[in-house]
Design a protein around this motif. Sequence first.
Motif, PDB file in Angstrom:
ATOM      1  N   ALA A 137       0.837  -1.206   0.000  1.00 33.99           N
ATOM      2  CA  ALA A 137       0.000   0.000   0.000  1.00 33.99           C
ATOM      3  C   ALA A 137       0.873   1.258   0.000  1.00 33.99           C
ATOM      4  CB  ALA A 137      -0.933  -0.008   1.192  1.00 33.99           C
ATOM      5  N   SER A 138       1.921   1.268   0.784  1.00 31.86           N
ATOM      6  CA  SER A 138       2.831   2.421   0.826  1.00 31.86           C
ATOM      7  C   SER A 138       3.479   2.650  -0.528  1.00 31.86           C
ATOM      8  CB  SER A 138       3.915   2.215   1.876  1.00 31.86           C
ATOM      9  OG  SER A 138       3.360   2.193   3.163  1.00 31.86           O
ATOM     10  N   PHE A 139       3.879   1.578  -1.174  1.00 34.23           N
ATOM     11  CA  PHE A 139       4.499   1.681  -2.492  1.00 34.23           C
ATOM     12  C   PHE A 139       3.509   2.234  -3.512  1.00 34.23           C
ATOM     13  CE2 PHE A 139       5.697  -0.104  -6.632  1.00 34.23           C
ATOM     14  CZ  PHE A 139       6.973   0.426  -6.746  1.00 34.23           C
ATOM     15  N   LYS A 140       2.276   1.761  -3.459  1.00 35.56           N
ATOM     16  CA  LYS A 140       1.245   2.230  -4.391  1.00 35.56           C
ATOM     17  C   LYS A 140       0.966   3.713  -4.181  1.00 35.56           C
ATOM     18  CE  LYS A 140      -1.980   1.680  -7.482  1.00 35.56           C
ATOM     19  NZ  LYS A 140      -1.658   1.482  -8.880  1.00 35.56           N
ATOM     20  N   VAL A 141       0.871   4.164  -2.939  1.00 40.02           N
ATOM     21  CA  VAL A 141       0.640   5.579  -2.650  1.00 40.02           C
ATOM     22  C   VAL A 141       1.808   6.425  -3.142  1.00 40.02           C
ATOM     23  CG1 VAL A 141       0.389   7.268  -0.784  1.00 40.02           C
ATOM     24  CG2 VAL A 141      -0.950   5.168  -0.750  1.00 40.02           C
ATOM     25  N   ALA A 142       3.024   5.959  -2.928  1.00 38.70           N
ATOM     26  CA  ALA A 142       4.199   6.700  -3.384  1.00 38.70           C
ATOM     27  C   ALA A 142       4.221   6.788  -4.911  1.00 38.70           C
ATOM     28  CB  ALA A 142       5.473   6.037  -2.876  1.00 38.70           C
ATOM     29  N   THR A 143       3.857   5.712  -5.576  1.00 39.32           N
ATOM     30  CA  THR A 143       3.801   5.713  -7.039  1.00 39.32           C
ATOM     31  C   THR A 143       2.744   6.688  -7.546  1.00 39.32           C
ATOM     32  OG1 THR A 143       4.519   3.411  -7.097  1.00 39.32           O
ATOM     33  CG2 THR A 143       3.479   4.260  -9.078  1.00 39.32           C
ATOM     34  N   MET A 144       1.589   6.704  -6.896  1.00 37.80           N
ATOM     35  CA  MET A 144       0.531   7.630  -7.289  1.00 37.80           C
ATOM     36  C   MET A 144       0.971   9.083  -7.090  1.00 37.80           C
ATOM     37  SD  MET A 144      -2.754   5.533  -5.776  1.00 37.80           S
ATOM     38  CE  MET A 144      -3.842   6.929  -5.847  1.00 37.80           C
ATOM     39  N   ALA A 145       1.657   9.358  -5.993  1.00 37.38           N
ATOM     40  CA  ALA A 145       2.139  10.716  -5.720  1.00 37.38           C
ATOM     41  C   ALA A 145       3.173  11.138  -6.760  1.00 37.38           C
ATOM     42  CB  ALA A 145       2.735  10.789  -4.322  1.00 37.38           C
ATOM     43  N   LYS A 146       4.044  10.217  -7.139  1.00 32.99           N
ATOM     44  CA  LYS A 146       5.061  10.518  -8.152  1.00 32.99           C
ATOM     45  C   LYS A 146       4.408  10.807  -9.499  1.00 32.99           C
ATOM     46  CE  LYS A 146       7.274   7.295 -10.170  1.00 32.99           C
ATOM     47  NZ  LYS A 146       7.559   7.006 -11.535  1.00 32.99           N
ATOM     48  N   ASP A 147       3.431  10.006  -9.878  1.00 31.04           N
ATOM     49  CA  ASP A 147       2.727  10.214 -11.141  1.00 31.04           C
ATOM     50  C   ASP A 147       1.999  11.551 -11.153  1.00 31.04           C
ATOM     51  OD1 ASP A 147       3.643   7.755 -12.005  1.00 31.04           O
ATOM     52  OD2 ASP A 147       1.757   6.705 -11.582  1.00 31.04           O
ATOM     53  N   GLN A 148       1.364  11.885 -10.049  1.00 31.25           N
ATOM     54  CA  GLN A 148       0.653  13.156  -9.963  1.00 31.25           C
ATOM     55  C   GLN A 148       1.629  14.329 -10.052  1.00 31.25           C
ATOM     56  OE1 GLN A 148      -1.594  13.756  -6.369  1.00 31.25           O
ATOM     57  NE2 GLN A 148      -2.746  15.453  -7.229  1.00 31.25           N
ATOM     58  N   ALA A 149       2.778  14.214  -9.414  1.00 28.43           N
ATOM     59  CA  ALA A 149       3.791  15.274  -9.485  1.00 28.43           C
ATOM     60  C   ALA A 149       4.301  15.438 -10.916  1.00 28.43           C
ATOM     61  CB  ALA A 149       4.946  14.965  -8.544  1.00 28.43           C
ATOM     62  N   ASN A 150       4.473  14.335 -11.625  1.00 24.22           N
ATOM     63  CA  ASN A 150       4.900  14.404 -13.019  1.00 24.22           C
ATOM     64  C   ASN A 150       3.853  15.099 -13.876  1.00 24.22           C
ATOM     65  OD1 ASN A 150       7.381  13.190 -12.690  1.00 24.22           O
ATOM     66  ND2 ASN A 150       6.620  11.137 -13.105  1.00 24.22           N
ATOM     67  N   GLU A 151       2.587  14.764 -13.672  1.00 25.63           N
ATOM     68  CA  GLU A 151       1.508  15.393 -14.431  1.00 25.63           C
ATOM     69  C   GLU A 151       1.441  16.895 -14.148  1.00 25.63           C
ATOM     70  OE1 GLU A 151      -2.190  13.402 -13.681  1.00 25.63           O
ATOM     71  OE2 GLU A 151      -1.438  11.481 -14.400  1.00 25.63           O
ATOM     72  N   GLN A 152       1.576  17.272 -12.893  1.00 31.01           N
ATOM     73  CA  GLN A 152       1.543  18.686 -12.541  1.00 31.01           C
ATOM     74  C   GLN A 152       2.740  19.426 -13.135  1.00 31.01           C
ATOM     75  OE1 GLN A 152       1.226  18.717  -8.270  1.00 31.01           O
ATOM     76  NE2 GLN A 152      -0.991  18.445  -8.305  1.00 31.01           N
TER      77      GLN A 152
ATOM     78  N   GLN B 279       4.321  18.616 -15.925  1.00 34.60           N
ATOM     79  CA  GLN B 279       4.067  18.763 -17.357  1.00 34.60           C
ATOM     80  C   GLN B 279       3.062  19.872 -17.626  1.00 34.60           C
ATOM     81  OE1 GLN B 279       5.684  17.333 -19.893  1.00 34.60           O
ATOM     82  NE2 GLN B 279       7.000  16.370 -18.360  1.00 34.60           N
ATOM     83  N   ALA B 280       2.026  19.957 -16.785  1.00 36.80           N
ATOM     84  CA  ALA B 280       1.029  21.022 -16.946  1.00 36.80           C
ATOM     85  C   ALA B 280       1.672  22.389 -16.728  1.00 36.80           C
ATOM     86  CB  ALA B 280      -0.128  20.812 -15.977  1.00 36.80           C
ATOM     87  N   LEU B 281       2.565  22.499 -15.763  1.00 39.07           N
ATOM     88  CA  LEU B 281       3.259  23.764 -15.506  1.00 39.07           C
ATOM     89  C   LEU B 281       4.142  24.146 -16.690  1.00 39.07           C
ATOM     90  CD1 LEU B 281       3.952  26.066 -13.544  1.00 39.07           C
ATOM     91  CD2 LEU B 281       5.747  24.594 -12.633  1.00 39.07           C
ATOM     92  N   ILE B 282       4.830  23.180 -17.241  1.00 41.04           N
ATOM     93  CA  ILE B 282       5.684  23.447 -18.406  1.00 41.04           C
ATOM     94  C   ILE B 282       4.841  23.939 -19.575  1.00 41.04           C
ATOM     95  CG2 ILE B 282       7.125  22.355 -20.172  1.00 41.04           C
ATOM     96  CD1 ILE B 282       8.261  20.594 -17.891  1.00 41.04           C
TER      97      ILE B 282
ATOM     98  N   GLU C 222       5.057  27.575 -21.387  1.00 41.99           N
ATOM     99  CA  GLU C 222       5.330  27.688 -22.816  1.00 41.99           C
ATOM    100  C   GLU C 222       4.277  28.544 -23.513  1.00 41.99           C
ATOM    101  OE1 GLU C 222       5.544  23.645 -24.086  1.00 41.99           O
ATOM    102  OE2 GLU C 222       7.676  23.468 -23.633  1.00 41.99           O
ATOM    103  N   LYS C 223       3.029  28.441 -23.088  1.00 46.74           N
ATOM    104  CA  LYS C 223       1.964  29.229 -23.695  1.00 46.74           C
ATOM    105  C   LYS C 223       2.045  30.693 -23.302  1.00 46.74           C
ATOM    106  CE  LYS C 223      -1.362  25.475 -24.093  1.00 46.74           C
ATOM    107  NZ  LYS C 223      -2.650  24.953 -23.641  1.00 46.74           N
ATOM    108  N   SER C 224       2.639  30.987 -22.162  1.00 44.48           N
ATOM    109  CA  SER C 224       2.695  32.365 -21.681  1.00 44.48           C
ATOM    110  C   SER C 224       3.883  33.143 -22.238  1.00 44.48           C
ATOM    111  CB  SER C 224       2.739  32.389 -20.156  1.00 44.48           C
ATOM    112  OG  SER C 224       3.994  31.937 -19.700  1.00 44.48           O
TER     113      SER C 224
END
Length: 58
Positions: free
Chosen positions: A19-34, A36-39, A43-45
Amino acid sequence: MDITALSTGMSQASLAQAASFKVATMAKDQANEQGQALIQMMEKSVQPHLGGQLDIRV
């Protein structure tokens, strides 16, 4: 210590670790998505024609 208690304890520890590993993986994926969205937002600005000249009057 009997075998059933040991087995139960090991199983619970394994489940907690999974469960800890799954939560850490989800947090990492969410950080990557955020990230990419920031980048994309940055770029648009970008407006290269702004800030190239400075007009000053004294």
